[in-house]
Design an enzyme around this catalytic site. Structure first.
Site, PDB file in Angstrom:
ATOM      1  N   HIS A   1      42.204 -23.614  11.728  1.00  0.00           N
ATOM      2  CA  HIS A   1      43.664 -23.759  11.668  1.00  0.00           C
ATOM      3  C   HIS A   1      44.126 -25.004  10.906  1.00  0.00           C
ATOM      4  O   HIS A   1      45.048 -25.706  11.342  1.00  0.00           O
ATOM      5  CB  HIS A   1      44.250 -23.758  13.080  1.00  0.00           C
ATOM      6  CG  HIS A   1      44.140 -22.439  13.799  1.00  0.00           C
ATOM      7  ND1 HIS A   1      43.998 -21.232  13.149  1.00  0.00           N
ATOM      8  CD2 HIS A   1      44.139 -22.134  15.135  1.00  0.00           C
ATOM      9  CE1 HIS A   1      43.937 -20.256  14.046  1.00  0.00           C
ATOM     10  NE2 HIS A   1      44.015 -20.780  15.258  1.00  0.00           N
TER      11      HIS A   1
ATOM     12  N   HIS B   1      51.482 -18.854  15.216  1.00  0.00           N
ATOM     13  CA  HIS B   1      50.568 -18.817  16.346  1.00  0.00           C
ATOM     14  C   HIS B   1      51.273 -18.704  17.702  1.00  0.00           C
ATOM     15  O   HIS B   1      50.846 -19.324  18.680  1.00  0.00           O
ATOM     16  CB  HIS B   1      49.666 -20.056  16.316  1.00  0.00           C
ATOM     17  CG  HIS B   1      48.310 -19.844  16.910  1.00  0.00           C
ATOM     18  ND1 HIS B   1      48.111 -19.680  18.272  1.00  0.00           N
ATOM     19  CD2 HIS B   1      47.091 -19.762  16.354  1.00  0.00           C
ATOM     20  CE1 HIS B   1      46.825 -19.526  18.510  1.00  0.00           C
ATOM     21  NE2 HIS B   1      46.178 -19.567  17.367  1.00  0.00           N
TER      22      HIS B   1
ATOM     23  N   GLU C   1      48.044 -12.742  14.974  1.00  0.00           N
ATOM     24  CA  GLU C   1      48.223 -13.627  13.827  1.00  0.00           C
ATOM     25  C   GLU C   1      47.948 -12.856  12.545  1.00  0.00           C
ATOM     26  O   GLU C   1      46.807 -12.519  12.246  1.00  0.00           O
ATOM     27  CB  GLU C   1      47.265 -14.808  13.944  1.00  0.00           C
ATOM     28  CG  GLU C   1      47.420 -15.594  15.226  1.00  0.00           C
ATOM     29  CD  GLU C   1      46.114 -16.266  15.636  1.00  0.00           C
ATOM     30  OE1 GLU C   1      45.597 -17.092  14.862  1.00  0.00           O
ATOM     31  OE2 GLU C   1      45.604 -15.965  16.722  1.00  0.00           O
TER      32      GLU C   1
HETATM   33  C1  BGC Z   1      41.671 -18.293  17.430  1.00  0.00           C
HETATM   34  C2  BGC Z   1      40.943 -18.666  18.662  1.00  0.00           C
HETATM   35  C3  BGC Z   1      41.285 -20.073  18.989  1.00  0.00           C
HETATM   36  C4  BGC Z   1      42.758 -20.177  19.161  1.00  0.00           C
HETATM   37  C5  BGC Z   1      43.137 -21.600  19.402  1.00  0.00           C
HETATM   38  C6  BGC Z   1      43.125 -18.429  17.669  1.00  0.00           C
HETATM   39  O1  BGC Z   1      43.817 -18.154  16.504  1.00  0.00           O
HETATM   40  O2  BGC Z   1      41.366 -16.997  17.020  1.00  0.00           O
HETATM   41  O3  BGC Z   1      39.554 -18.554  18.489  1.00  0.00           O
HETATM   42  O4  BGC Z   1      40.627 -20.505  20.112  1.00  0.00           O
HETATM   43  O5  BGC Z   1      43.408 -19.750  18.019  1.00  0.00           O
HETATM   44  O6  BGC Z   1      44.165 -21.687  20.222  1.00  0.00           O
END
Ligand code: BGC
Length: 389
Positions: A141, A215, A352
């Site tokens: 991310h 998210h 997402e």
């Molecule tokens: C991911 C997860 C991750 C989470 C974090 C998601 O987008 O796929 O693996 O733990 O984000 O909050």
């Protein structure tokens, strides 16, 4: 950045630029009406003294979205149940401090790269780049200070029957290890027909990977619900990208046929999540990218969730080729959210929209490299309705 808006947007009010940019401490205790349907107030003060704002956007149909320019975070979003009762359907915190102290990306804009990049490295044209390894040995991310931790400039606008916010940010060359200066616009538009429209645009001066997403964690049963497992999910995808134990795609594209990943007909999230299946074990539940690519760049249905209890329905449409379905497997009851509600295991899901994880290292996946002179432009829409309609 002007040329980055092919759509006609009438920007009504320029909000808070002075406060956000200069970072000076000024009082904004009062909530102010900025333009029809939008008010702004102070959300809190960041550790470096800059002020984060909170925008409240109302739709003519009664939905309300509260968004801060810290991370572009959707702090709350109401949607009607089958009796018309508006309730908050996203997870989050009451205060800015809680978001700063440690949030699992609740409600935030994710960039420069949504999802993981294996071993936190990639190369473009023979030049290799190292990113922060903030998820084991991998990059997740956008890194340690990704776009979820940026104080974005924010401007309100109205378009058609809706009202929204434009977030802008210029990510400097080398930020979090990524090449190129990346100029980014993200707009959130709440419409009178219960849609939240996300438009992402970016330009760069050097070739660089870009994969922007949102998210938000949803629980359609409302803010007092402790589980998403009875909510019914449809994902019209015949394939998904299996992962290794570090959540990195193996590079294969596998059929969902006969697996717990077949959501082509509505199935409750909990129906198969604990099955003894290698991919569910690797992901600790659902935490996988589904392949939506129908060969076109048109908006298409990517997911639909129905909550039988409240009657709420959420549909996700996008022109992205993938969608990550994450079932909140890392929520563990240690986070106290809005109104003191503790978020237990699997009490929120994320959908997402995105390009596939680790694409910069997977030449067979659709490319995520943005070239200078090109416009990155994607759109995702969440549409809310109920079973009473
Ligand atoms: C991911 C997860 C991750 C989470 C974090 C998601 O987008 O796929 O693996 O733990 O984000 O909050």
């Amino acid at each position: 950045m002007k040329g980055m808006f092919p759509r006609k947007i009438s920007v009504l009010v320029f909000l808070l630029a002075g406060l956000a940019i200069s970072g000076c401490r000024q009082s904004m205790d009062q909530s102010k009406t900025m333009s029809p349907g939008i008010t702004v107030s102070e959300f809190g003060v960041l550790p470096d003294g800059r002020i984060a704002s909170l925008f409240t956007v109302q739709s003519a149909s009664g939905m309300e979205m509260r968004v801060t320019n810290y991370g572009g975070i959707i702090v709350s979003l109401t949607a009607p149940n089958r009796d018309g009762k508006q309730e908050d359907v996203v997870l989050g915190f009451d205060s800015l401090d809680q978001y700063v102290d440690g949030s699992p990306y609740f409600g935030a804009i994710i960039g420069r790269y949504g999802n993981r990049i294996g071993k936190a490295q990639f190369s473009i044209d023979g030049e290799s780049y190292s990113l922060a390894a903030n998820n084991g040995e991998n990059h997740l991310h956008g890194g340690i200070a990704g776009f979820d931790k940026v104080l974005w400039d924010a401007t309100s606008f109205s378009e058609g029957t809706g009202h929204g916010i434009v977030f802008t940010y210029v990510s400097p060359d080398g930020e979090e290890g990524y090449p190129g200066t990346l100029s980014v616009n993200v707009t959130y538009l709440l419409t009178a027909d219960n849609r939240v429209v996300f438009s992402y645009e970016a330009t760069t001066d050097k070739a660089t990977p870009v994969n922007l997403t949102q998210h938000s964690y949803f629980n359609l049963a409302g803010p007092s619900s402790d589980s998403i497992l009875s909510q019914e999910l449809t994902i019209p995808a015949g394939h998904f990208t299996p992962i290794d134990v570090g959540f990195i795609p193996t590079g294969k594209i596998e059929s969902v046929e006969g697996t717990p990943f077949d959501f082509r007909t509505p199935t409750s999230i909990g129906a198969r999540i604990d099955q003894d299946n290698e991919q569910l074990l690797n992901g600790l539940g659902y935490d996988h990218n589904f392949v939506l690519n129908d060969g076109s760049a048109n908006l298409k249905l990517a997911a639909r969730v129905y909550d039988p209890e409240s009657g709420r329905i959420m549909e996700v449409t996008t022109n992205e080729p993938g969608i990550q379905f994450y079932a909140g497997n890392f929520l563990d009851g240690t986070l106290t959210g809005k109104g003191g509600h503790i978020y237990p295991y699997r009490s929120g899901f994320c959908l997402e929209t995105q390009h596939f994880p680790d694409s910069p290292n997977k030449p067979s996946f659709p490319s995520t490299i943005l070239m200078p002179g090109k416009l990155y432009a994607t759109q995702t829409i969440y549409t809310f309705s109920t079973d009473a309609e």
